[in-house]
Design an enzyme around this catalytic site. Sequence first.
Site, PDB file in Angstrom:
ATOM      1  N   PRO A 175      50.921  48.814  46.816  1.00 36.85           N
ATOM      2  CA  PRO A 175      50.703  47.408  46.500  1.00 36.85           C
ATOM      3  C   PRO A 175      50.585  46.546  47.754  1.00 36.85           C
ATOM      4  O   PRO A 175      51.549  46.369  48.488  1.00 36.85           O
ATOM      5  CB  PRO A 175      51.936  47.022  45.679  1.00 36.85           C
ATOM      6  CG  PRO A 175      52.616  48.304  45.357  1.00 36.85           C
ATOM      7  CD  PRO A 175      52.239  49.268  46.418  1.00 36.85           C
ATOM      8  N   GLU A 176      49.389  46.040  47.970  1.00 38.24           N
ATOM      9  CA  GLU A 176      49.158  45.052  49.007  1.00 38.24           C
ATOM     10  C   GLU A 176      48.897  43.728  48.272  1.00 38.24           C
ATOM     11  O   GLU A 176      49.086  43.651  47.062  1.00 38.24           O
ATOM     12  CB  GLU A 176      47.973  45.463  49.891  1.00 38.24           C
ATOM     13  CG  GLU A 176      48.144  46.848  50.506  1.00 38.24           C
ATOM     14  CD  GLU A 176      46.988  47.274  51.383  1.00 38.24           C
ATOM     15  OE1 GLU A 176      46.360  46.409  52.005  1.00 38.24           O
ATOM     16  OE2 GLU A 176      46.706  48.483  51.449  1.00 38.24           O
TER      17      GLU A 176
END
Length: 267
Positions: free
Chosen positions: A2-3
């Site tokens: 998750p960015e």
Amino acid sequence: MPELPEVETIRRQLLPLYRGEIFREIRLSALAALQNCRAEDFQRLAGKRIDDFHRRGKFLIFECQGIYPVFHLGMSGIFLKSKAESLYPQHIHAEMRFKSGKELFFQDMRRFGNIRLYSEFPQFPGLGIDPLGAEFTAGRLNALLAAKKMNLKQFLMDQRYIAGIGNIYASEILFRARLSPRRKTHELKSRERAALFQAIPAILASAVENFGTTYSAYRTVTGESGENQHFLQVYQREGEPCHRCGRAIIKTVMGSRSTFYCEKCQR
DNA sequence: TCTGACCTGCGA
DNA sequence: TCGCAGGTCAGA
């Protein structure tokens, strides 16, 4: 992984599903409690209503009438609407139940994520500019670039300067900007700085539109994969032809992280 | 400024 | 069985 785009996708999905929900109970696993803060502190959430969800870099902030649980998804954190959807129920670290009967689960297989509770809106001192916010300007980016003497790949991934970019999007941004990941920040010409300034929000906004990039663990709140992996230009494309020039994409390691680029297009 | 450790599932 | 994936942080 998750960015920013994955966290923003999750935030947008949580909003219509959980805004207005009132906590009935919240339970943390022993692991979550040990790593971060005391499980009993979270009991303060009981009776509180979720008024909003915010994102700052890769942090997801629940706004709950003066209490602010903050989630960092680490490498493998996801939210699930029901426990039955979990492939790894042993890795559920937070169980949130609401008065309406709705539930929300935080699962983090690799335990790099964390949960913290704040009594006022968290400020995250030391966290850099949000690249999708109004504060991200050419002037601020140029000032940061000029002040540092580090390679571009590590600069982009350093949360102290720009908040939200991780390994996947750093490679994609540099391809878009036609810049080698090994170039030094302070050596960029003005035209190259401008290309980077354009590429950063363009790549991230486009990934948000595609609901993020799914490799292995990441799923949206609705349990679906993101779509952005179908649009990646260099990440995980080692040996495949560059979409611009046809030369094979190179994989190298920078800062202990895999880095993908085109030797011909990125200078 | 850079490197390795943390952590677990997956694929070779 | 082992290497790899990568966000973050401590320590060199």
